[in-house]
Design a protein around this motif. Sequence first.
Motif, PDB file in Angstrom:
ATOM      1  N   PRO A 193     -10.943  11.005   5.652  1.00  0.00           N
ATOM      2  CA  PRO A 193      -9.492  11.124   5.220  1.00  0.00           C
ATOM      3  C   PRO A 193      -8.947  11.280   4.009  1.00  0.00           C
ATOM      4  CG  PRO A 193     -10.120   8.858   6.118  1.00  0.00           C
ATOM      5  CD  PRO A 193     -11.549   9.656   6.211  1.00  0.00           C
ATOM      6  N   THR A 194      -9.706  10.656   3.115  1.00  0.00           N
ATOM      7  CA  THR A 194      -8.987  10.511   1.610  1.00  0.00           C
ATOM      8  C   THR A 194      -9.350  11.770   0.751  1.00  0.00           C
ATOM      9  OG1 THR A 194     -10.891   9.102   1.052  1.00  0.00           O
ATOM     10  CG2 THR A 194      -8.688   8.075   1.472  1.00  0.00           C
ATOM     11  N   SER A 195     -10.639  12.335   0.914  1.00  0.00           N
ATOM     12  CA  SER A 195     -10.802  13.531  -0.118  1.00  0.00           C
ATOM     13  C   SER A 195      -9.842  14.472  -0.069  1.00  0.00           C
ATOM     14  CB  SER A 195     -12.154  13.782   0.006  1.00  0.00           C
ATOM     15  OG  SER A 195     -12.358  14.728   1.195  1.00  0.00           O
ATOM     16  N   GLY A 196      -9.784  15.529  -0.895  1.00  0.00           N
ATOM     17  CA  GLY A 196      -8.917  16.467  -0.864  1.00  0.00           C
ATOM     18  C   GLY A 196      -7.682  16.526  -1.653  1.00  0.00           C
ATOM     19  N   TRP A 197      -7.642  15.533  -2.403  1.00  0.00           N
ATOM     20  CA  TRP A 197      -6.544  15.439  -3.271  1.00  0.00           C
ATOM     21  C   TRP A 197      -6.181  16.510  -4.110  1.00  0.00           C
ATOM     22  CZ3 TRP A 197      -5.123  14.958  -8.391  1.00  0.00           C
ATOM     23  CH2 TRP A 197      -3.929  14.341  -8.922  1.00  0.00           C
ATOM     24  N   PRO A 198      -7.300  17.254  -4.938  1.00  0.00           N
ATOM     25  CA  PRO A 198      -6.812  18.207  -5.950  1.00  0.00           C
ATOM     26  C   PRO A 198      -6.225  19.434  -5.003  1.00  0.00           C
ATOM     27  CG  PRO A 198      -9.181  17.409  -6.356  1.00  0.00           C
ATOM     28  CD  PRO A 198      -8.567  16.862  -5.025  1.00  0.00           C
ATOM     29  N   SER A 199      -6.906  19.659  -3.815  1.00  0.00           N
ATOM     30  CA  SER A 199      -6.413  20.820  -3.146  1.00  0.00           C
ATOM     31  C   SER A 199      -4.904  20.862  -2.574  1.00  0.00           C
ATOM     32  CB  SER A 199      -7.268  21.175  -1.849  1.00  0.00           C
ATOM     33  OG  SER A 199      -7.473  19.900  -1.085  1.00  0.00           O
ATOM     34  N   LEU A 200      -4.567  19.337  -2.298  1.00  0.00           N
ATOM     35  CA  LEU A 200      -3.211  19.020  -1.925  1.00  0.00           C
ATOM     36  C   LEU A 200      -2.225  19.416  -2.850  1.00  0.00           C
ATOM     37  CD1 LEU A 200      -2.312  17.852   0.466  1.00  0.00           C
ATOM     38  CD2 LEU A 200      -2.036  15.419  -0.608  1.00  0.00           C
ATOM     39  N   VAL A 201      -2.715  18.929  -4.336  1.00  0.00           N
ATOM     40  CA  VAL A 201      -1.888  19.112  -5.538  1.00  0.00           C
ATOM     41  C   VAL A 201      -1.627  20.652  -5.599  1.00  0.00           C
ATOM     42  CG1 VAL A 201      -1.507  19.111  -7.888  1.00  0.00           C
ATOM     43  CG2 VAL A 201      -2.392  17.174  -6.475  1.00  0.00           C
ATOM     44  N   CYS A 202      -2.516  21.456  -5.426  1.00  0.00           N
ATOM     45  CA  CYS A 202      -2.470  22.855  -5.471  1.00  0.00           C
ATOM     46  C   CYS A 202      -1.329  23.341  -4.303  1.00  0.00           C
ATOM     47  CB  CYS A 202      -3.693  23.556  -5.560  1.00  0.00           C
ATOM     48  SG  CYS A 202      -4.995  23.185  -6.727  1.00  0.00           S
ATOM     49  N   ILE A 221       0.891  21.924  -2.951  1.00  0.00           N
ATOM     50  CA  ILE A 221       2.274  21.603  -3.125  1.00  0.00           C
ATOM     51  C   ILE A 221       2.899  22.061  -4.149  1.00  0.00           C
ATOM     52  CG2 ILE A 221       3.847  19.628  -3.796  1.00  0.00           C
ATOM     53  CD1 ILE A 221       1.940  17.775  -2.183  1.00  0.00           C
ATOM     54  N   SER A 222       2.189  22.326  -5.172  1.00  0.00           N
ATOM     55  CA  SER A 222       2.706  23.374  -6.237  1.00  0.00           C
ATOM     56  C   SER A 222       3.080  24.640  -5.789  1.00  0.00           C
ATOM     57  CB  SER A 222       1.918  23.261  -7.335  1.00  0.00           C
ATOM     58  OG  SER A 222       1.095  22.349  -7.500  1.00  0.00           O
ATOM     59  N   LEU A 223       2.282  25.262  -5.062  1.00  0.00           N
ATOM     60  CA  LEU A 223       2.316  26.732  -4.721  1.00  0.00           C
ATOM     61  C   LEU A 223       3.732  26.675  -3.915  1.00  0.00           C
ATOM     62  CD1 LEU A 223       1.359  29.680  -4.609  1.00  0.00           C
ATOM     63  CD2 LEU A 223       0.127  28.864  -2.438  1.00  0.00           C
ATOM     64  N   ILE A 224       3.579  25.766  -2.752  1.00  0.00           N
ATOM     65  CA  ILE A 224       4.594  25.978  -1.852  1.00  0.00           C
ATOM     66  C   ILE A 224       6.157  25.760  -2.498  1.00  0.00           C
ATOM     67  CG2 ILE A 224       5.592  25.160   0.355  1.00  0.00           C
ATOM     68  CD1 ILE A 224       2.709  25.038   1.457  1.00  0.00           C
ATOM     69  N   SER A 225       6.131  24.656  -3.528  1.00  0.00           N
ATOM     70  CA  SER A 225       7.466  24.261  -4.233  1.00  0.00           C
ATOM     71  C   SER A 225       7.800  25.537  -4.903  1.00  0.00           C
ATOM     72  CB  SER A 225       7.261  23.206  -5.135  1.00  0.00           C
ATOM     73  OG  SER A 225       6.333  22.257  -4.824  1.00  0.00           O
ATOM     74  N   GLY A 226       6.757  26.295  -5.516  1.00  0.00           N
ATOM     75  CA  GLY A 226       7.095  27.320  -6.292  1.00  0.00           C
ATOM     76  C   GLY A 226       7.945  28.607  -5.131  1.00  0.00           C
ATOM     77  N   VAL A 227       7.286  28.875  -4.265  1.00  0.00           N
ATOM     78  CA  VAL A 227       7.625  29.756  -3.320  1.00  0.00           C
ATOM     79  C   VAL A 227       9.178  29.210  -2.825  1.00  0.00           C
ATOM     80  CG1 VAL A 227       7.303  30.972  -0.966  1.00  0.00           C
ATOM     81  CG2 VAL A 227       5.518  30.411  -2.742  1.00  0.00           C
ATOM     82  N   GLN A 228       9.243  28.162  -2.603  1.00  0.00           N
ATOM     83  CA  GLN A 228      10.550  27.580  -2.164  1.00  0.00           C
ATOM     84  C   GLN A 228      11.650  27.904  -3.147  1.00  0.00           C
ATOM     85  OE1 GLN A 228       9.863  23.436  -1.056  1.00  0.00           O
ATOM     86  NE2 GLN A 228       9.853  24.070   1.185  1.00  0.00           N
ATOM     87  N   LEU A 229      11.238  27.304  -4.275  1.00  0.00           N
ATOM     88  CA  LEU A 229      12.506  27.840  -5.348  1.00  0.00           C
ATOM     89  C   LEU A 229      12.779  29.113  -5.341  1.00  0.00           C
ATOM     90  CD1 LEU A 229      11.576  25.024  -8.129  1.00  0.00           C
ATOM     91  CD2 LEU A 229      13.545  25.118  -6.870  1.00  0.00           C
ATOM     92  N   PHE A 230      11.743  29.962  -5.399  1.00  0.00           N
ATOM     93  CA  PHE A 230      11.837  31.475  -5.658  1.00  0.00           C
ATOM     94  C   PHE A 230      12.813  31.963  -4.612  1.00  0.00           C
ATOM     95  CE2 PHE A 230      10.375  35.791  -4.568  1.00  0.00           C
ATOM     96  CZ  PHE A 230      10.728  36.525  -5.517  1.00  0.00           C
ATOM     97  N   CYS A 231      12.394  31.705  -3.242  1.00  0.00           N
ATOM     98  CA  CYS A 231      13.472  31.895  -2.183  1.00  0.00           C
ATOM     99  C   CYS A 231      14.931  31.430  -2.151  1.00  0.00           C
ATOM    100  CB  CYS A 231      12.561  31.593  -0.857  1.00  0.00           C
ATOM    101  SG  CYS A 231      11.077  32.427  -0.568  1.00  0.00           S
ATOM    102  N   LEU A 232      15.020  30.269  -2.791  1.00  0.00           N
ATOM    103  CA  LEU A 232      16.197  29.683  -2.783  1.00  0.00           C
ATOM    104  C   LEU A 232      16.900  30.350  -4.011  1.00  0.00           C
ATOM    105  CD1 LEU A 232      17.487  27.147  -1.823  1.00  0.00           C
ATOM    106  CD2 LEU A 232      17.028  25.919  -3.852  1.00  0.00           C
ATOM    107  N   GLY A 233      16.274  30.829  -5.100  1.00  0.00           N
ATOM    108  CA  GLY A 233      16.899  31.809  -6.099  1.00  0.00           C
ATOM    109  C   GLY A 233      17.418  32.957  -5.354  1.00  0.00           C
TER     110      GLY A 233
END
Length: 309
Positions: free
Chosen positions: A261-270, A272-284
Amino acid sequence: MKLLSAIVPCYNEEENVADFYAEFMKTEDFFQKKDIELELWFINDGSKDHTADEVKKLNDKDKRVHLLSFSRNFGKEAAIYAGLEKANGDYVVFLDADLQDPPSLLPEMFTYIEEGYDSVATRRVTRKGEPMIRSFFARMFYRIMKKISKTEIVDGARDYRLMTRQVVDAILSLPEYNRFTKGIFGWVGFETKWLEYDNIERKKGETKWSFWKLFVYSLEGITSFSTAPLAFAAFMGVAFCLGAFALIIFTIVRKALFGDPTSGWPSLVCIISLISGVQLFCLGIVGQYLAKTYMEVKRRPIYLVKEEI
Ligand code: UDP
Ligand code: MG
């Protein structure tokens, strides 16, 4: 007697006004033979130099020359609109003050109107004398527009256009605040004859279009004549939802089979950042359209007049 009105948007063109007048009046003989009178409207778009005085000098000698001065710089699109409102002619033509639109072409343009075309437009087939990077982005813009907009916007089209009263009235019937004239011409339709010529470099003075100004103008063109970016934003949303769904299944299956259950933190960060970027872009993208709508609903005048002669 019929009347041909020429509309000349001017922003800091003091060196060009007199030259332009001289060059334009060379067509006088041709039009006289056709029983057509001429009228000239210089639209002074908030120039900071002596453009207005130069036009007044011409007006002293020749009452066919008119001046309309804006209270500040409203941009070339506003100047074109103002000119259309003021022009009384049965035929109307736009020309740049810097002689990049040669008045010597007018007689040929007029013959096509006589043949029955509603409007005669010009496009430059070369971009000689223009910075390479500017040409590159201009080409890209037209290529993208062709794909995403139903309105025909022609590569290299200049604003140099001769048209009949019918077309003028059609353009004036579009009261929008964000005026992307190149698109509006295409949108109103009518039968248009295209003339081609090599790019002519401006006579005197400097271009008023910086790269940044052109970039903003191109965004204006896209948002005014296409809603494809909105569809693109929605498409991105769906694509990412599908991706996320696949990931959820993958995670559940992995947990069930391997119990990790716990491993995979780095991939999670990647992710989340990618999706936030896309969200902001679309919001723009949505924001761009909202901003345009906001400007439209304000119903502000397209220009304000300081002086009219
Ligand atoms: N112009 C204008 N308002 C502006 C910028 C330009 O009326 O804010 C006029 C300018 O005086 C000229 C025409 O629009 O008559 C075309 O501008 P310019 O020659 O600078 O553009 P370019 O030919 O380099 O695209
Ligand atoms: Mg020019």
